[in-house]
Design a protein around this motif. Structure first.
Motif, PDB file in Angstrom:
ATOM      1  N   VAL A 142       0.911  -0.702   0.099  1.00  0.00           N
ATOM      2  CA  VAL A 142       0.101   0.003   0.071  1.00  0.00           C
ATOM      3  C   VAL A 142       1.004   1.208  -0.423  1.00  0.00           C
ATOM      4  O   VAL A 142       0.636   2.848  -0.623  1.00  0.00           O
ATOM      5  N   PRO A 143       1.671   1.694   0.406  1.00  0.00           N
ATOM      6  CA  PRO A 143       2.456   2.523   0.265  1.00  0.00           C
ATOM      7  C   PRO A 143       3.446   2.994  -0.725  1.00  0.00           C
ATOM      8  O   PRO A 143       3.745   4.117  -1.216  1.00  0.00           O
ATOM      9  N   THR A 144       3.678   1.795  -1.331  1.00  0.00           N
ATOM     10  CA  THR A 144       4.757   1.972  -2.946  1.00  0.00           C
ATOM     11  C   THR A 144       3.495   2.392  -3.642  1.00  0.00           C
ATOM     12  O   THR A 144       3.886   3.014  -3.787  1.00  0.00           O
ATOM     13  N   THR A 145       1.967   1.648  -3.648  1.00  0.00           N
ATOM     14  CA  THR A 145       1.612   2.468  -4.845  1.00  0.00           C
ATOM     15  C   THR A 145       0.895   3.500  -4.180  1.00  0.00           C
ATOM     16  O   THR A 145       0.727   4.758  -4.840  1.00  0.00           O
ATOM     17  N   PHE A 146       1.074   4.217  -2.516  1.00  0.00           N
ATOM     18  CA  PHE A 146       0.504   5.495  -2.623  1.00  0.00           C
ATOM     19  C   PHE A 146       1.779   6.839  -2.961  1.00  0.00           C
ATOM     20  O   PHE A 146       1.237   7.538  -3.300  1.00  0.00           O
ATOM     21  N   ARG A 147       3.051   6.357  -2.612  1.00  0.00           N
ATOM     22  CA  ARG A 147       3.679   7.036  -2.991  1.00  0.00           C
ATOM     23  C   ARG A 147       3.550   7.547  -5.176  1.00  0.00           C
ATOM     24  O   ARG A 147       3.985   8.138  -5.704  1.00  0.00           O
ATOM     25  N   HIS A 148       3.294   6.426  -5.540  1.00  0.00           N
ATOM     26  CA  HIS A 148       2.831   6.144  -6.720  1.00  0.00           C
ATOM     27  C   HIS A 148       2.077   6.428  -7.391  1.00  0.00           C
ATOM     28  O   HIS A 148       2.285   7.428  -8.746  1.00  0.00           O
ATOM     29  N   ILE A 149       0.898   7.027  -6.596  1.00  0.00           N
ATOM     30  CA  ILE A 149      -0.247   7.991  -6.943  1.00  0.00           C
ATOM     31  C   ILE A 149      -0.058   9.176  -6.945  1.00  0.00           C
ATOM     32  O   ILE A 149      -0.487  10.122  -7.849  1.00  0.00           O
ATOM     33  N   LEU A 150       0.558   9.267  -5.729  1.00  0.00           N
ATOM     34  CA  LEU A 150       1.560  11.047  -5.981  1.00  0.00           C
ATOM     35  C   LEU A 150       2.066  11.760  -6.597  1.00  0.00           C
ATOM     36  O   LEU A 150       2.474  12.438  -6.740  1.00  0.00           O
ATOM     37  N   LYS A 151       2.771  10.533  -7.669  1.00  0.00           N
ATOM     38  CA  LYS A 151       3.432  10.827  -8.173  1.00  0.00           C
ATOM     39  C   LYS A 151       2.907  10.871  -9.916  1.00  0.00           C
ATOM     40  O   LYS A 151       3.574  11.757 -10.558  1.00  0.00           O
ATOM     41  N   LEU A 152       1.615  10.888  -9.972  1.00  0.00           N
ATOM     42  CA  LEU A 152       0.760  10.998 -11.372  1.00  0.00           C
ATOM     43  C   LEU A 152       0.905  12.089 -11.286  1.00  0.00           C
ATOM     44  O   LEU A 152       0.207  13.044 -10.973  1.00  0.00           O
ATOM     45  N   PRO A 153       1.209  12.155 -13.190  1.00  0.00           N
ATOM     46  CA  PRO A 153       0.745  13.865 -12.980  1.00  0.00           C
ATOM     47  C   PRO A 153      -0.891  14.869 -12.913  1.00  0.00           C
ATOM     48  O   PRO A 153      -0.832  15.395 -12.740  1.00  0.00           O
TER      49      PRO A 153
ATOM     50  N   THR B  38      -2.781  13.388 -10.482  1.00  0.00           N
ATOM     51  CA  THR B  38      -2.658  14.089  -9.518  1.00  0.00           C
ATOM     52  C   THR B  38      -1.704  15.015  -8.438  1.00  0.00           C
ATOM     53  O   THR B  38      -2.578  15.832  -7.867  1.00  0.00           O
ATOM     54  N   LEU B  39      -1.212  15.104  -9.355  1.00  0.00           N
ATOM     55  CA  LEU B  39      -0.796  16.622  -9.093  1.00  0.00           C
ATOM     56  C   LEU B  39      -1.447  17.815  -9.562  1.00  0.00           C
ATOM     57  O   LEU B  39      -1.265  18.860  -8.200  1.00  0.00           O
ATOM     58  N   VAL B  40      -1.916  17.503 -10.315  1.00  0.00           N
ATOM     59  CA  VAL B  40      -2.801  18.723 -10.843  1.00  0.00           C
ATOM     60  C   VAL B  40      -4.246  18.803  -9.674  1.00  0.00           C
ATOM     61  O   VAL B  40      -4.658  19.610  -9.522  1.00  0.00           O
ATOM     62  N   LEU B  41      -4.570  17.910  -8.740  1.00  0.00           N
ATOM     63  CA  LEU B  41      -6.081  17.121  -8.782  1.00  0.00           C
ATOM     64  C   LEU B  41      -5.598  17.969  -6.939  1.00  0.00           C
ATOM     65  O   LEU B  41      -6.274  18.750  -6.271  1.00  0.00           O
ATOM     66  N   LEU B  42      -4.523  17.788  -6.650  1.00  0.00           N
ATOM     67  CA  LEU B  42      -4.037  18.256  -5.109  1.00  0.00           C
ATOM     68  C   LEU B  42      -3.526  20.003  -5.343  1.00  0.00           C
ATOM     69  O   LEU B  42      -3.748  20.368  -4.527  1.00  0.00           O
ATOM     70  N   LEU B  43      -3.350  20.109  -5.726  1.00  0.00           N
ATOM     71  CA  LEU B  43      -2.824  21.909  -6.334  1.00  0.00           C
ATOM     72  C   LEU B  43      -3.799  22.374  -7.160  1.00  0.00           C
ATOM     73  O   LEU B  43      -4.388  23.468  -6.440  1.00  0.00           O
ATOM     74  N   GLY B  44      -4.726  21.855  -7.977  1.00  0.00           N
ATOM     75  CA  GLY B  44      -5.964  22.583  -8.329  1.00  0.00           C
ATOM     76  C   GLY B  44      -7.454  22.967  -7.920  1.00  0.00           C
ATOM     77  O   GLY B  44      -7.825  23.436  -7.415  1.00  0.00           O
ATOM     78  N   GLY B  45      -7.449  21.435  -7.204  1.00  0.00           N
ATOM     79  CA  GLY B  45      -8.510  21.137  -6.126  1.00  0.00           C
ATOM     80  C   GLY B  45      -8.692  22.429  -5.175  1.00  0.00           C
ATOM     81  O   GLY B  45     -10.117  23.630  -5.177  1.00  0.00           O
ATOM     82  N   PRO B  46      -7.692  22.365  -4.286  1.00  0.00           N
ATOM     83  CA  PRO B  46      -7.466  23.108  -2.695  1.00  0.00           C
ATOM     84  C   PRO B  46      -7.535  24.484  -3.255  1.00  0.00           C
ATOM     85  O   PRO B  46      -8.179  25.539  -3.197  1.00  0.00           O
ATOM     86  N   LEU B  47      -6.969  24.960  -4.035  1.00  0.00           N
ATOM     87  CA  LEU B  47      -6.777  26.282  -4.785  1.00  0.00           C
ATOM     88  C   LEU B  47      -7.359  26.851  -5.363  1.00  0.00           C
ATOM     89  O   LEU B  47      -8.124  28.054  -5.310  1.00  0.00           O
ATOM     90  N   ALA B  48      -8.722  25.705  -6.164  1.00  0.00           N
ATOM     91  CA  ALA B  48      -9.948  26.703  -7.159  1.00  0.00           C
ATOM     92  C   ALA B  48     -11.020  27.332  -5.514  1.00  0.00           C
ATOM     93  O   ALA B  48     -11.825  27.599  -6.331  1.00  0.00           O
ATOM     94  N   LEU B  49     -11.200  26.246  -4.706  1.00  0.00           N
ATOM     95  CA  LEU B  49     -11.943  26.431  -4.105  1.00  0.00           C
ATOM     96  C   LEU B  49     -11.792  27.363  -3.200  1.00  0.00           C
ATOM     97  O   LEU B  49     -12.564  27.982  -2.552  1.00  0.00           O
TER      98      LEU B  49
END
Length: 234
Positions: free
Chosen positions: A29-40, A42-53
């Motif tokens: 699970v931790p390896t999978t989580f780190r993999h997901i966080l590195k996906l482009p 995911t980065l757009v979602l994590l940065l763009g979502g809260p910023l838009a809100l």
């Protein structure tokens, strides 16, 4: 290093085997989580979502809470494929290991024992596909406890499956493993398995870009036809 012994599964091993299997899957699970966080995406979602809100609401607190909620959702997403695989296995071949793996001579399940404890497992089932031209054996549920890795147990369990396949006159041993299981992939390829394909086995895995890698070990015809006394070179 304490000695270990590989032997066929018995019902007294059941709780050890299921615990080792479940724990081994959750470790990814931790390896999978780190993999997901590195996906482009995911980065757009994590940065763009809260910023838009924040731009809409003007509240940094609300934006922070949204970011934390997204991280929690991504953590759940990282865990889901592994827990789903465990649940599916416990309702199919692992539900009754004796019935699944000892009903005919072409399948088997082994455990590695060390100081009275099960520290490794592996199973083997025939591939039941009518279109196959060559008999194939599938390697399943290779797992070694974290405390006993680096001692050659995984390699010995794979060798046990390969020897069994030879004795049963299988032409190939096949398996599928996650593209995130880098140490497992290296082990199989170092032992002579070759990559023969990859695919997504679910929509979740497609979403998080995690492939199932197919690997095949092919026996040369000369080796398959050797006498039993000449089959100890693996």
């Amino acid at each position: 290093m304490a000695p270990y012994h590989i032997r066929k599964y018995q019902e007294i091993h059941r709780q050890w085997v299921l615990g080792l299997f479940s724990q081994g899957m959750i470790e990814h699970v931790p390896t999978t989580f780190r993999h997901i966080l590195k996906l482009p995406q995911t980065l757009v979602l994590l940065l763009g979502g809260p910023l838009a809100l924040f731009l809409v609401s003007g509240s940094w607190l609300l934006a922070l809470m949204a970011g934390l909620a997204l991280l929690a959702a991504l953590r759940f997403l990282a865990k889901y494929p592994w827990t789903e695989y465990v649940a599916n296995s416990l309702h199919t071949d692992m539900r009754d290991i004796t019935k699944s793996y000892f009903s005919d001579s072409g399948s088997c399940f082994w455990v590695a024992e060390c100081e009275g404890q099960v520290v490794g497992t592996v199973g083997a089932l025939p591939v039941k596909e009518p279109t196959l031209r060559k008999p194939q054996l599938e390697l399943l549920h290779l797992s070694v406890s974290s405390e006993h890795r680096g001692q050659g147990i995984a390699k010995a369990l794979v060798r046990t499956v390969l020897q069994f396949a030879r004795d049963q006159d299988y032409s190939e041993v096949v398996l599928g493993t996650s593209s995130l299981q880098h140490s497992a992939l290296a082990l199989y390829q170092n032992m002579g398995f070759q990559k023969t394909g990859q695919y997504f086995n679910s929509m979740i895995n497609r979403l998080i870009a995690v492939h199932i890698v197919q690997l095949t070990y092919r026996f040369p015809s000369a080796q398959v036809s050797q006498a039993p006394g000449q089959r100890g070179d693996l």
